[in-house]
Scaffold this active site. Structure first.
Site, PDB file in Angstrom:
ATOM      1  N   ARG A 132      38.064  53.777  95.132  1.00 55.28           N
ATOM      2  CA  ARG A 132      38.064  54.960  94.237  1.00 55.28           C
ATOM      3  C   ARG A 132      39.141  54.891  93.145  1.00 55.28           C
ATOM      4  NH1 ARG A 132      36.838  57.878  98.997  1.00 55.28           N
ATOM      5  NH2 ARG A 132      34.590  58.253  99.044  1.00 55.28           N
ATOM      6  N   LYS A 154      37.883  52.562  77.480  1.00 51.19           N
ATOM      7  CA  LYS A 154      36.470  52.257  77.743  1.00 51.19           C
ATOM      8  C   LYS A 154      36.408  51.037  78.650  1.00 51.19           C
ATOM      9  CE  LYS A 154      33.705  53.926  73.866  1.00 51.19           C
ATOM     10  NZ  LYS A 154      32.906  53.539  72.685  1.00 51.19           N
ATOM     11  N   GLU A 196      37.536  44.220  63.685  1.00 57.44           N
ATOM     12  CA  GLU A 196      37.832  45.593  64.130  1.00 57.44           C
ATOM     13  C   GLU A 196      38.929  46.226  63.261  1.00 57.44           C
ATOM     14  OE1 GLU A 196      36.094  47.324  66.247  1.00 57.44           O
ATOM     15  OE2 GLU A 196      34.968  45.814  67.376  1.00 57.44           O
ATOM     16  N   LYS A 234      43.241  54.025  65.938  1.00 57.22           N
ATOM     17  CA  LYS A 234      42.377  54.213  67.107  1.00 57.22           C
ATOM     18  C   LYS A 234      42.953  55.295  68.030  1.00 57.22           C
ATOM     19  CE  LYS A 234      39.531  52.248  70.564  1.00 57.22           C
ATOM     20  NZ  LYS A 234      38.922  51.129  71.244  1.00 57.22           N
ATOM     21  N   GLU A 244      34.093  60.407  73.732  1.00 55.97           N
ATOM     22  CA  GLU A 244      33.104  60.112  72.700  1.00 55.97           C
ATOM     23  C   GLU A 244      32.003  61.169  72.572  1.00 55.97           C
ATOM     24  OE1 GLU A 244      32.263  55.839  72.116  1.00 55.97           O
ATOM     25  OE2 GLU A 244      30.203  56.455  71.724  1.00 55.97           O
ATOM     26  N   ARG A 248      35.088  60.205  68.194  1.00 56.82           N
ATOM     27  CA  ARG A 248      35.219  58.803  68.612  1.00 56.82           C
ATOM     28  C   ARG A 248      34.028  57.971  68.162  1.00 56.82           C
ATOM     29  NH1 ARG A 248      37.702  56.357  74.209  1.00 56.82           N
ATOM     30  NH2 ARG A 248      37.482  54.189  73.590  1.00 56.82           N
ATOM     31  N   ASN A 252      32.230  53.560  66.101  1.00 57.74           N
ATOM     32  CA  ASN A 252      31.016  52.754  66.302  1.00 57.74           C
ATOM     33  C   ASN A 252      30.440  52.218  64.993  1.00 57.74           C
ATOM     34  OD1 ASN A 252      31.144  53.213  69.032  1.00 57.74           O
ATOM     35  ND2 ASN A 252      29.972  55.113  68.894  1.00 57.74           N
ATOM     36  N   HIS A 255      28.551  48.936  64.759  1.00 62.95           N
ATOM     37  CA  HIS A 255      28.238  48.528  66.128  1.00 62.95           C
ATOM     38  C   HIS A 255      26.781  48.736  66.523  1.00 62.95           C
ATOM     39  CE1 HIS A 255      32.501  48.026  66.427  1.00 62.95           C
ATOM     40  NE2 HIS A 255      32.453  47.689  67.701  1.00 62.95           N
ATOM     41  N   HIS A 259      25.923  45.371  67.853  1.00 64.65           N
ATOM     42  CA  HIS A 259      25.636  45.181  69.285  1.00 64.65           C
ATOM     43  C   HIS A 259      24.252  44.592  69.491  1.00 64.65           C
ATOM     44  CE1 HIS A 259      28.783  47.974  71.389  1.00 64.65           C
ATOM     45  NE2 HIS A 259      29.227  46.761  71.177  1.00 64.65           N
ATOM     46  N   HIS A 275      31.938  38.829  69.380  1.00 63.18           N
ATOM     47  CA  HIS A 275      31.741  40.262  69.132  1.00 63.18           C
ATOM     48  C   HIS A 275      32.040  40.631  67.669  1.00 63.18           C
ATOM     49  CE1 HIS A 275      31.714  44.576  69.853  1.00 63.18           C
ATOM     50  NE2 HIS A 275      32.903  44.653  69.286  1.00 63.18           N
TER      51      HIS A 275
END
Ligand code: GLY
Length: 378
Positions: A132, A154, A196, A234, A244, A248, A252, A255, A259, A275
């Protein structure tokens, strides 16, 4: 290795610490010292076990320096996984959980992610659900991980080809951004992270964009300042909306298409696309969509296209491959309903989220992307 940091030059940059919710981000040569101080309180508690997740690069180039400077980590168990986005999956996580069990990791154990985006995303995920949740620390060793993947909590893995489909939000207790590790990067890896940095300027800061245009990539002190400012941008966004729900989503930009390109080339297996390379292409396409649909001016679109094209090699794909790319975009977590969701630019330095784009416009943006490369070659 192309980016050789001179220690004296680095001293010109003062060490900085940024707070982000419950985590501390230490930036600069002093960051390792901060880690040492932080881990000191475990010194007399021999029961606390440390685990360091590495890949074949970070074990070779970064681990020796880390354990040499942070002596307490000599007692850590080292766990190695193979680098690459295709290894960021639940099967590797299961192996990692089995390893932790075998070595009797418990709730008090500390899990350290030493590597790039894959190591931070997957290692953080593994740690945050094991029993956990156990404490984890990110030590990002690539530019991409230093300015993006390690910041903002993230965590997760890909599901088949869908990027980051499984995961959660949870911050590491510490992020150690130590510039020396960038020494170990090749030019391609470095540029992948730089994408980025470009994104941060495009969505949030016109002055920063102008600075980036003038920055020599071989200027170590300037690059360090960019890393710091990118993390600040950021942090400011994530601080307002860590899960998000709104703001946030600005991060993206580039992206949605990026992506899809990344997943597509992962599936195709012919070439490996990093990436940031996919995001760089995504930013050109999404700038075009911003020009057509939003208020981005032709001049801004051209400036963005020329700059990105001057740094990154073109990604080629055929018209018939575009159908699959659009299909992959439909899986994006950011979509609601049938429309494909985008973050679009209003101008350089300002963006808007929750905008939509039609399939036709997306395909037009691919055409624009390919044409611009051809034009530049002439
Ligand atoms: N990489 C985008 C984000 O952290 O939200």
């Amino acid at each position: 290795m192309v980016y050789l940091y001179d220690d004296q030059l680095i001293m010109l940059f003062n060490n900085k610490t940024i707070h982000l919710e419950d985590s501390l981000i230490h930036i600069g040569t002093g960051a390792i010292k901060e880690l040492n101080n932080y881990l000191k309180h475990y010194k007399n508690n021999k029961k606390v076990k440390f685990f360091i997740l590495v890949d074949e690069n970070s074990i070779k180039y970064c681990l020796p320096l880390l354990v040499n400077q942070v002596k307490i980590l000599n007692r850590a168990e080292i766990i190695e996984v193979e680098s690459g986005e295709n290894n960021k999956n639940i099967h590797v996580c299961i192996e990692l959980w089995q390893t932790l069990s075998k070595y009797e990791a418990n709730r008090k154990s500390v899990f350290i992610n030493l590597g790039g985006g894959v190591i931070c995303d997957m290692g953080g995920f593994v740690a945050s659900v094991f029993k956990r949740g156990i404490e984890f620390i990110h030590i990002p060793t690539t530019l991409l991980a230093q300015v993006d993947a390690s910041i903002g909590g993230k965590l997760g893995v890909n599901l088949d080809l869908i990027k980051n489909e499984i995961g959660l939000f949870k911050n590491p207790s510490q992020v150690i951004v130590y510039p020396w590790f960038l020494k170990t990067l090749g030019k391609r890896e470095f540029l992948s992270g730089f994408a980025e940095i470009i994104k941060h300027a495009l969505i949030a800061d016109t002055t920063y964009w102008k600075k980036i245009l003038k920055t020599k990539l071989s200027d170590e002190t300037e690059i360090l300042k960019l890393i710091h400012h990118s993390i600040e941008i950021k942090q400011a966004i994530v601080q307002k909306d860590s899960k998000e729900q709104n703001q946030r989503k600005l991060l993206n930009f580039g992206h949605t298409i990026g992506h899809a390109l990344e997943s597509y080339f992962l599936e195709k297996k012919e070439i490996t696309l990093l990436h940031g390379e996919a995001i760089a292409a995504g930013m050109i396409c999404e700038s075009y969509i911003s020009y057509k649909k939003n208020k981005l001016s032709r001049a801004d679109l051209q400036e963005i296209t020329l700059f990105i094209n001057s740094l990154y090699k073109p990604i080629t794909f055929k018209k018939e491959e575009e159908i699959r790319l659009v299909e992959l975009m439909r899986h994006d977590k950011k979509n609601e309903g049938n429309d494909i969701n985008f973050t679009l630019l209003l101008k350089i330095g300002k963006a808007e989220f929750n905008k939509t784009g039609s399939v036709e416009l997306i395909r037009d943006s691919f055409k624009y992307y390919h044409e611009q490369y051809k034009l530049q070659k002439v």
